[in-house]
Design a protein around this motif. Structure first.
Motif, PDB file in Angstrom:
ATOM      1  N   LEU A 103      39.666  32.358  33.187  1.00  0.00           N
ATOM      2  CA  LEU A 103      39.287  32.879  34.503  1.00  0.00           C
ATOM      3  C   LEU A 103      40.351  32.578  35.553  1.00  0.00           C
ATOM      4  CD1 LEU A 103      37.183  34.242  36.304  1.00  0.00           C
ATOM      5  CD2 LEU A 103      36.176  31.996  36.671  1.00  0.00           C
ATOM      6  N   VAL A 117      39.014  40.845  43.106  1.00  0.00           N
ATOM      7  CA  VAL A 117      38.169  40.870  41.916  1.00  0.00           C
ATOM      8  C   VAL A 117      36.737  41.091  42.349  1.00  0.00           C
ATOM      9  CG1 VAL A 117      37.328  39.517  39.963  1.00  0.00           C
ATOM     10  CG2 VAL A 117      39.702  39.322  40.659  1.00  0.00           C
ATOM     11  N   THR A 119      32.937  40.830  41.095  1.00  0.00           N
ATOM     12  CA  THR A 119      32.211  40.113  40.040  1.00  0.00           C
ATOM     13  C   THR A 119      30.735  40.005  40.395  1.00  0.00           C
ATOM     14  OG1 THR A 119      32.188  38.100  38.715  1.00  0.00           O
ATOM     15  CG2 THR A 119      32.615  37.835  41.058  1.00  0.00           C
ATOM     16  N   ARG A 120      29.977  39.633  39.423  1.00  0.00           N
ATOM     17  CA  ARG A 120      28.551  39.340  39.631  1.00  0.00           C
ATOM     18  C   ARG A 120      28.367  37.860  39.337  1.00  0.00           C
ATOM     19  NH1 ARG A 120      28.525  44.535  38.391  1.00  0.00           N
ATOM     20  NH2 ARG A 120      26.818  45.934  38.800  1.00  0.00           N
ATOM     21  N   TYR A 121      27.580  37.186  40.171  1.00  0.00           N
ATOM     22  CA  TYR A 121      27.324  35.770  39.943  1.00  0.00           C
ATOM     23  C   TYR A 121      25.830  35.526  39.938  1.00  0.00           C
ATOM     24  CZ  TYR A 121      26.889  35.448  45.041  1.00  0.00           C
ATOM     25  OH  TYR A 121      26.510  35.638  46.340  1.00  0.00           O
ATOM     26  N   LYS A 130      26.406  40.765  43.653  1.00  0.00           N
ATOM     27  CA  LYS A 130      27.755  41.296  43.516  1.00  0.00           C
ATOM     28  C   LYS A 130      28.618  40.672  44.601  1.00  0.00           C
ATOM     29  CE  LYS A 130      29.726  45.827  42.685  1.00  0.00           C
ATOM     30  NZ  LYS A 130      29.473  47.266  42.789  1.00  0.00           N
ATOM     31  N   GLU A 132      32.899  40.229  46.099  1.00  0.00           N
ATOM     32  CA  GLU A 132      34.313  40.581  46.044  1.00  0.00           C
ATOM     33  C   GLU A 132      35.106  39.318  46.342  1.00  0.00           C
ATOM     34  OE1 GLU A 132      37.440  43.551  48.261  1.00  0.00           O
ATOM     35  OE2 GLU A 132      35.327  44.088  48.214  1.00  0.00           O
TER      36      GLU A 132
END
Length: 185
Positions: A103, A117, A119-121, A130, A132
């Motif tokens: 990562l 990037v 991403t989903r956390y 979601k 950024e």
């Protein structure tokens, strides 16, 4: 096992009445031969039990020998359980470290390209959000455990994680070797 422990642990009621009788001194060193690199004793293989019992002054009673080897066996079993738990911990830890390294490398690459990037956390068990991630700052926060999280640059994070990974791999190999050695005793 000390002589006092052996005496107390293995005296029969008839021994308690006859206090003049000598009991053989069986220590851990007398039933093991050497140790491995990390100090685990190696059990002696006995070809002739009678000769081994008579090697003590006075000769060791069968009950005393059985008790000494039973005690050693239970120590090996406890140590085997401890090593198995350590090995399982390393089996979980190593993939997590590798994932973190991957990562950080990905974030570093995105920084060099000038990208962000998406991403989903995980917010909860089944709820994700979601986000950024701005990679231009070149900073990542690493969870070190014990409620400690520190901020590192990408290069510092990679150095720390690769050091932790190599150390964990070495310790995993040592634990696996010790586990095999212990099981062979």
């Amino acid at each position: 096992m000390s002589t006092a422990t052996a005496d107390a642990a293995f005296k029969s009621p008839t021994d308690a009445n006859n206090s003049d009788e000598k009991i053989a001194n069986i220590s851990l060193e007398s039933i093991t031969e050497g140790k491995n690199a990390r100090g685990i004793p190696e059990t002696k293989f006995l070809d002739d039990i009678d000769a081994f019992a008579n090697s003590f002054d006075p000769p060791a009673q069968p009950e005393l020998l059985i008790g000494a080897y039973s005690d050693l066996y239970s120590k090996f079993k406890a140590y085997e359980q401890q090593l198995s738990a350590k090995r399982a911990t390393y089996q979980e830890k190593l993939p997590e470290i590798a994932k973190s390294i991957s990562l950080v490398k990905h974030l570093k690459q995105k920084k060099e390209q000038g990208d962000t990037v998406i991403t989903r956390y995980n917010l909860a068990d089944t709820i994700y959000a979601k986000a950024e991630v701005d990679c231009s700052q070149g900073i990542v926060n690493l969870w070190l455990g014990a409620n400690v999280m520190l901020e590192y640059s990408y290069d510092e994070a990679l150095d720390l994680l690769t050091t932790k990974e190599s150390l964990a791999k070495k310790e995993f190999a040592d634990v696996t070797e010790d586990l095999t050695f212990t099981r062979n005793q």
